[in-house]
Design an enzyme around this catalytic site. Structure first.
Site, mmCIF file in Angstrom:
data_model
loop_
_atom_site.group_PDB
_atom_site.id
_atom_site.type_symbol
_atom_site.label_atom_id
_atom_site.label_comp_id
_atom_site.label_asym_id
_atom_site.label_seq_id
_atom_site.Cartn_x
_atom_site.Cartn_y
_atom_site.Cartn_z
ATOM 1 N N LYS A 36 51.227 93.664 83.485
ATOM 2 C CA LYS A 36 52.035 94.735 82.879
ATOM 3 C C LYS A 36 51.400 96.105 83.147
ATOM 4 O O LYS A 36 50.224 96.188 83.530
ATOM 5 C CB LYS A 36 52.143 94.482 81.365
ATOM 6 N N TYR A 266 36.927 126.237 80.096
ATOM 7 C CA TYR A 266 37.641 126.717 78.909
ATOM 8 C C TYR A 266 36.796 126.683 77.642
ATOM 9 O O TYR A 266 36.115 125.693 77.374
ATOM 10 C CB TYR A 266 38.892 125.859 78.641
HETATM 11 C C1 PLP Z 1 48.674 92.584 77.021
HETATM 12 C C2 PLP Z 1 48.855 91.208 76.504
HETATM 13 C C3 PLP Z 1 47.999 90.162 76.937
HETATM 14 C C4 PLP Z 1 46.744 90.402 77.745
HETATM 15 O O1 PLP Z 1 45.787 90.984 76.887
HETATM 16 P P1 PLP Z 1 44.307 91.306 77.386
HETATM 17 O O2 PLP Z 1 43.581 91.680 76.157
HETATM 18 O O3 PLP Z 1 44.429 92.417 78.361
HETATM 19 O O4 PLP Z 1 43.795 90.065 78.019
HETATM 20 C C5 PLP Z 1 48.305 88.876 76.544
HETATM 21 N N1 PLP Z 1 49.372 88.626 75.753
HETATM 22 C C6 PLP Z 1 50.184 89.599 75.298
HETATM 23 C C7 PLP Z 1 51.341 89.252 74.423
HETATM 24 C C8 PLP Z 1 49.950 90.938 75.650
HETATM 25 O O5 PLP Z 1 50.751 91.902 75.184
#
Ligand code: PLP
Length: 376
Positions: A36, A266
């Site tokens: 993702k 800045y």
């Molecule tokens: C993002 C996510 C994962 C992976 O999580 P990590 O901590 O990056 O391993 C697994 N399951 C769900 C439902 C997620 O949203």
């Protein structure tokens, strides 16, 4: 040819090795690689292909559009996507053989309706809220959802059950055992209702790296595949055996000598302590260098780690390179592999009071991605 202002070098061989390491560690369960958010900032398609090369047999995305993009690039592995809106692109997913999560009676109906319209049976994973308090059907509402899934069985095939932890990065947290129990009770309920569950999955990276009781027959790691730790209680990347995949680097764009007491950038958040040389680095918060790490973020320059001097700006920041042997155009590394002397993603996360996930997923669109060591 010119040098890009800021480059994220993505080592796809390291990504594949991290997946292979996870696969041998869990020893049996299949690996669903979470890609993702553009592969946690590493590129959706290259990350997916490298994960498959490392042994992942499933891929997962949050958004349906991300899953569709995988199919459009020709990815053939099983794909699950779990964060749908109420009127999402269900028909496109079902007709592309993408598995969907179901989290309510309404989503079951919407997915069944889409499957009916494209004349397919949708494969769904029941997403149970076992205690995270976020997405998923509560255990109390599971019976009602089961009735709907049975009613829609012509268009819905229940193939999996999934849940997600609230505290997997705190291995001794008491909520973990509770969530495992509710998950097992949910599995029992679904199986008693007659569903044959091909996959049962509960483990994110932290659980995959440290909690074998959570493996069932599929693990669902994300951040660890990219060589970043899921939390400081779980260990360092090196202690987990994973290799950072992304190296963020830039080059010195300007060097100049300034007297003691010069305010830099800045609001003059940094004053030089003595006569010194400062280096301008053309990477800023729009590239993902967190402004919260002003005066704190570590950068490898001239063979040493120096902290950002003053504010991180939109496109640039300054380093005080007094005493270092550097020249215009020299490479600087913001983060990468500590085994090579680079600062780590975790150090930047600490400097910006956040987690490594946020550092890698916020690399900006104008940063050039340079893919190396491709295993596919
Ligand atoms: C993002 C996510 C994962 C992976 O999580 P990590 O901590 O990056 O391993 C697994 N399951 C769900 C439902 C997620 O949203």
């Amino acid at each position: 040819m010119s040098t890009p202002h800021c480059t994220a070098v993505i080592d796809l061989g390291a990504l594949a090795s991290n997946v292979a390491l996870i696969k041998s560690k869990v020893n049996g369960p299949e690996v669903m690689a979470v890609v993702k958010a553009d592969g946690y900032g590493h590129g959706l398609i290259p990350s997916a292909r490298a994960a498959v090369a490392g042994g992942a047999t499933w891929l997962a995305t949050a958004l349906l559009s991300e899953a569709i993009a995988l199919r459009e690039a020709g990815v053939r592995e099983r794909v699950l996507t779990w964060l749908n809106t109420f009127d999402d692109r269900f028909m496109e997913c079902v007709s592309r053989d993408i598995d969907l999560a179901v989290n309510s009676v309404e989503s079951a109906r919407a997915i069944a309706n889409a499957a009916y319209n494209v004349d397919c049976r949708a494969r769904v994973h029941v997403k149970v809220d076992t205690g995270l308090g976020r997405n998923g059907v509560t255990f109390d509402d599971l019976d009602e959802l089961i009735l709907e899934l049975q009613k829609q069985s012509e268009n819905l095939e229940v193939v999996g059950v999934m849940s997600h932890f609230a505290y997997a990065d705190e291995p001794t947290n008491p909520t973990i055992a509770k969530q495992i129990q509710v998950f097992k009770d949910s599995v029992d309920k679904l199986e008693a209702a007659g569903f044959e569950l091909e996959v049962k999955h509960l483990s994110n990276s932290a659980a995959t790296m440290g909690l074998p009781d959570t493996y069932f027959n599929l693990v669902r790691p994300g951040v660890a595949m990219y060589g970043v730790t899921p939390g400081d209680q779980v260990g360092t990347a090196a202690s987990l055996g994973i290799t950072p995949v992304m190296t963020l680097k830039s080059n010195i764009a300007l060097l100049k000598n300034v007297p003691a007491g010069t305010g830099l950038s800045y609001a003059h958040a940094y004053y030089t302590k003595e006569d010194t040389t400062v280096a301008l680095i053309p990477a800023g918060y729009s590239d993902g260098v967190p402004r919260a790490a002003s005066n704190k973020g570590p950068v490898l320059v001239g063979g040493e780690k120096r902290l950002v001097a003053g504010r991180v700006c939109m496109d640039q920041f300054v380093l005080d390179v007094g005493g270092l042997n550097v020249k215009l155009g020299d490479e600087v590394v913001l983060f990468g592999d500590p085994a090579k002397g680079h600062p780590s993603v975790e150090e930047w996360a600490a400097a910006a009071d956040t987690i490594g996930y946020e550092i890698i997923t916020r690399i900006g669109p104008r940063v050039v991605r340079d893919y190396i060591n491709s295993p596919f």
